[in-house]
Design an enzyme around this catalytic site. Structure first.
Site, PDB file in Angstrom:
ATOM      1  N   TYR A  17      26.659 -26.207 -57.699  1.00 40.69           N
ATOM      2  CA  TYR A  17      25.242 -25.934 -57.439  1.00 40.69           C
ATOM      3  C   TYR A  17      24.770 -24.757 -58.298  1.00 40.69           C
ATOM      4  CZ  TYR A  17      21.025 -24.350 -55.119  1.00 40.69           C
ATOM      5  OH  TYR A  17      19.746 -23.929 -54.862  1.00 40.69           O
ATOM      6  N   GLU A  39      15.927 -25.350 -48.467  1.00 34.03           N
ATOM      7  CA  GLU A  39      15.803 -23.926 -48.147  1.00 34.03           C
ATOM      8  C   GLU A  39      15.291 -23.742 -46.716  1.00 34.03           C
ATOM      9  OE1 GLU A  39      17.102 -21.554 -49.722  1.00 34.03           O
ATOM     10  OE2 GLU A  39      17.449 -22.483 -51.666  1.00 34.03           O
ATOM     11  N   TRP A  47      24.489 -21.486 -47.011  1.00 39.16           N
ATOM     12  CA  TRP A  47      24.144 -22.475 -48.027  1.00 39.16           C
ATOM     13  C   TRP A  47      25.240 -23.526 -48.139  1.00 39.16           C
ATOM     14  CZ3 TRP A  47      19.913 -24.246 -49.618  1.00 39.16           C
ATOM     15  CH2 TRP A  47      19.863 -25.078 -50.728  1.00 39.16           C
TER      16      TRP A  47
END
Length: 190
Positions: A17, A39, A47
């Site tokens: 990522y 988000e 995350w």
């Protein structure tokens, strides 16, 4: 040896990522919508958790096709609330559908992408942080964009979510200065 931002070293999916998406200028409406949604789901979670559930989110939200998500109704919401492969937070799920509806009904003229990028003059803002603890949770810019998004009808777009979104979509480049993906260290396209 590869130098990455410190947050991106915990797993191969975090590395991927970081290396392939985070901080790269994004203008595609669908991709921006996906990042905004992710988000939103990340708020209060790690995350890594979101990355682990990304494929399921893509499946459940038709690869974040804005029109298809905007058309979702109560039956779809009920189905989503029973899917253990995603984050089953009613407010966040409802915000995803609502935010797709905002984008579907975007006023004629500028696109969401053009509107968003105008806040940074069309160019990424480059910070030159040397350690992760220097990176703020939000900024005045994120607070301003958050207010403007709320005026447009977006939900679950507080300043911290918006700052993370701006980073993810490349409007703000917070790669640490010693990171190989920092603009000043880029010698070739990765």
């Amino acid at each position: 040896m590869v130098n990455r931002c410190s947050w991106a070293t915990s797993s191969p999916s975090m590395q991927q990522y970081h290396d392939q998406e985070w901080g790269r200028p994004q203008h595609d409406e669908r991709a921006l919508f996906e990042l905004l949604c992710l988000e939103t789901y990340q708020a209060g979670l790690s995350w890594q958790t979101i990355l682990n559930k990304r494929a399921a989110f893509r499946r459940d939200f038709a690869n974040f096709d804005i029109a298809q998500v905007a058309a979702m109704g109560p039956t779809d919401l009920a189905r989503l609330l029973h899917d253990s492969a995603i984050i089953r937070n009613r407010l966040k799920l409802s915000a995803t559908i609502n935010n797709a509806q905002v984008l579907v009904h975007w006023p004629a003229g500028d696109s969401f992408s053009t509107w968003l990028w105008a806040f940074v003059g069309g160019q990424p803002i480059r910070h030159h942080f040397t350690t992760g603890d220097q990176i703020p949770a939000t900024t005045d810019l994120a607070q301003h964009i958050s207010r403007e998004m709320k005026k447009r009808g977006f939900k679950f777009v507080g300043p911290t979510v918006v700052y993370s979104f701006l980073q993810a979509a490349g409007l703000i480049n917070d790669h640490l200065v010693d990171c190989d993906w920092a603009p000043e260290r880029q010698t070739k396209e990765r």
